[in-house]
Design a protein around this motif. Structure first.
Motif, PDB file in Angstrom:
ATOM      1  N   TYR A   1      -7.083   9.984  -8.536  1.00  0.00           N
ATOM      2  CA  TYR A   1      -6.026  10.991  -8.537  1.00  0.00           C
ATOM      3  C   TYR A   1      -5.703  11.464  -9.949  1.00  0.00           C
ATOM      4  CZ  TYR A   1      -5.634   9.478  -3.744  1.00  0.00           C
ATOM      5  OH  TYR A   1      -5.918   9.179  -2.444  1.00  0.00           O
TER       6      TYR A   1
ATOM      7  N   GLN B   1       0.314   4.407  -2.545  1.00  0.00           N
ATOM      8  CA  GLN B   1       0.201   5.796  -2.104  1.00  0.00           C
ATOM      9  C   GLN B   1       1.273   6.653  -2.777  1.00  0.00           C
ATOM     10  OE1 GLN B   1       0.391   5.593   2.137  1.00  0.00           O
ATOM     11  NE2 GLN B   1      -1.745   4.939   2.340  1.00  0.00           N
ATOM     12  N   TYR B   2       2.452   6.100  -2.913  1.00  0.00           N
ATOM     13  CA  TYR B   2       3.546   6.810  -3.571  1.00  0.00           C
ATOM     14  C   TYR B   2       3.191   7.086  -5.033  1.00  0.00           C
ATOM     15  CZ  TYR B   2       8.307   7.819  -5.102  1.00  0.00           C
ATOM     16  OH  TYR B   2       9.415   8.416  -5.633  1.00  0.00           O
ATOM     17  N   LYS B   3       2.582   6.110  -5.682  1.00  0.00           N
ATOM     18  CA  LYS B   3       2.160   6.248  -7.077  1.00  0.00           C
ATOM     19  C   LYS B   3       1.075   7.325  -7.201  1.00  0.00           C
ATOM     20  CE  LYS B   3       0.195   3.439 -10.769  1.00  0.00           C
ATOM     21  NZ  LYS B   3      -0.383   2.139 -11.096  1.00  0.00           N
ATOM     22  N   ASP B   4       0.130   7.342  -6.264  1.00  0.00           N
ATOM     23  CA  ASP B   4      -0.924   8.361  -6.275  1.00  0.00           C
ATOM     24  C   ASP B   4      -0.347   9.755  -6.042  1.00  0.00           C
ATOM     25  OD1 ASP B   4      -2.791   6.381  -6.687  1.00  0.00           O
ATOM     26  OD2 ASP B   4      -3.291   6.189  -4.560  1.00  0.00           O
ATOM     27  N   LEU B   5       0.626   9.836  -5.141  1.00  0.00           N
ATOM     28  CA  LEU B   5       1.285  11.108  -4.886  1.00  0.00           C
ATOM     29  C   LEU B   5       2.005  11.606  -6.138  1.00  0.00           C
ATOM     30  CD1 LEU B   5       2.159  13.317  -2.873  1.00  0.00           C
ATOM     31  CD2 LEU B   5       4.130  11.885  -2.350  1.00  0.00           C
ATOM     32  N   LEU B   6       2.664  10.702  -6.836  1.00  0.00           N
ATOM     33  CA  LEU B   6       3.350  11.082  -8.072  1.00  0.00           C
ATOM     34  C   LEU B   6       2.357  11.563  -9.139  1.00  0.00           C
ATOM     35  CD1 LEU B   6       6.208   8.461  -8.454  1.00  0.00           C
ATOM     36  CD2 LEU B   6       6.392  10.907  -7.999  1.00  0.00           C
TER      37      LEU B   6
ATOM     38  N   SER C   1       0.824  -1.206   0.000  1.00  0.00           N
ATOM     39  CA  SER C   1       0.000   0.000   0.000  1.00  0.00           C
ATOM     40  C   SER C   1       0.862   1.263   0.000  1.00  0.00           C
ATOM     41  CB  SER C   1      -0.954  -0.002   1.190  1.00  0.00           C
ATOM     42  OG  SER C   1      -0.230   0.136   2.391  1.00  0.00           O
ATOM     43  N   PHE C   2       2.070   1.159   0.570  1.00  0.00           N
ATOM     44  CA  PHE C   2       2.976   2.299   0.548  1.00  0.00           C
ATOM     45  C   PHE C   2       3.310   2.694  -0.882  1.00  0.00           C
ATOM     46  CE2 PHE C   2       7.355   3.853   0.235  1.00  0.00           C
ATOM     47  CZ  PHE C   2       7.219   5.033   0.950  1.00  0.00           C
ATOM     48  N   PHE C   3       3.562   1.716  -1.742  1.00  0.00           N
ATOM     49  CA  PHE C   3       3.905   1.996  -3.125  1.00  0.00           C
ATOM     50  C   PHE C   3       2.705   2.540  -3.901  1.00  0.00           C
ATOM     51  CE2 PHE C   3       7.179  -1.162  -1.998  1.00  0.00           C
ATOM     52  CZ  PHE C   3       8.289  -0.364  -2.219  1.00  0.00           C
TER      53      PHE C   3
END
Length: 190
Positions: free
Chosen positions: A142, A6-11, A2-4
């Motif tokens: 996103y 979230q990181y993808k959504d942030l990007l 899930s961390f990755f």
């Protein structure tokens, strides 16, 4: 895992904002040649005023869309924001028309009376679009937020450029107004 995600959504969000800022940066040399400092002063007055009004237009219920426990509650909050924003627009229009003497504000800018009607309506568009963004965030769309941001800056820049080329009075403010209208419609379509 899930961390990755979230990181993808942030990007996704970050890339949308970066692209939008690059577009604004590319248009700025042309727009600064077309419009004079007083046009930018009027735009600044409009944006500063709408940012203050914006907080009242949803009574900050837009922020609760993301954290609501159930999807139906968040949908109801989105519609509540729409209703409150519409009522606040009507109230602001009445106040602007009957209570604020724009002749007294003439010292701020000679064309300030254009804000009499544009300011409440553009603030409505801003409030609803922001509520959409919170809704998109709630349902993890996103990409929609990023695309909307790019669309918003592009359409505002293009309209301001075209209105400036055709020498339309207050083209910068009108370009922002129509750009937010299109962003509002684009958000509804999404």
């Amino acid at each position: 895992m899930s961390f990755f995600l979230q990181y993808k959504d942030l990007l996704r969000l970050l890339s949308g904002h970066v692209i939008a800022q690059i577009i604004a940066l590319l248009f700025s040399p042309i727009l600064t040649r077309i419009y004079n400092p007083t046009d930018y002063a009027l735009l600044g007055i409009m944006l500063a005023s709408s940012n203050v009004l914006f907080e009242f237009y949803t009574l900050k219920y837009d922020r609760t869309i993301v954290i609501s426990s159930k999807k139906i509650i968040s949908i109801n909050l989105l519609f509540l924001c729409l209703i409150i924003s519409f009522l606040m627009t009507l109230i602001t229009l009445v106040i602007n028309y009957y209570l604020i003497d724009y002749n007294a504000l003439y010292k701020l800018h000679p064309q300030i009376s254009i804000l009499k009607y544009i300011l409440p309506i553009i603030t409505f568009f801003m409030a609803i679009v922001t509520s959409y963004y919170f809704w998109f965030q709630r349902i993890s769309k996103y990409d929609s937020i990023a695309v909307n941001k790019i669309f918003q800056i592009t359409i505002i820049s293009l309209l301001s450029l075209l209105l400036g080329i055709f020498n339309i009075q207050n083209g910068l403010v009108v370009g922002y107004f129509i750009g937010w209208l299109f962003t509002f419609i684009f958000g509804i379509i999404q």
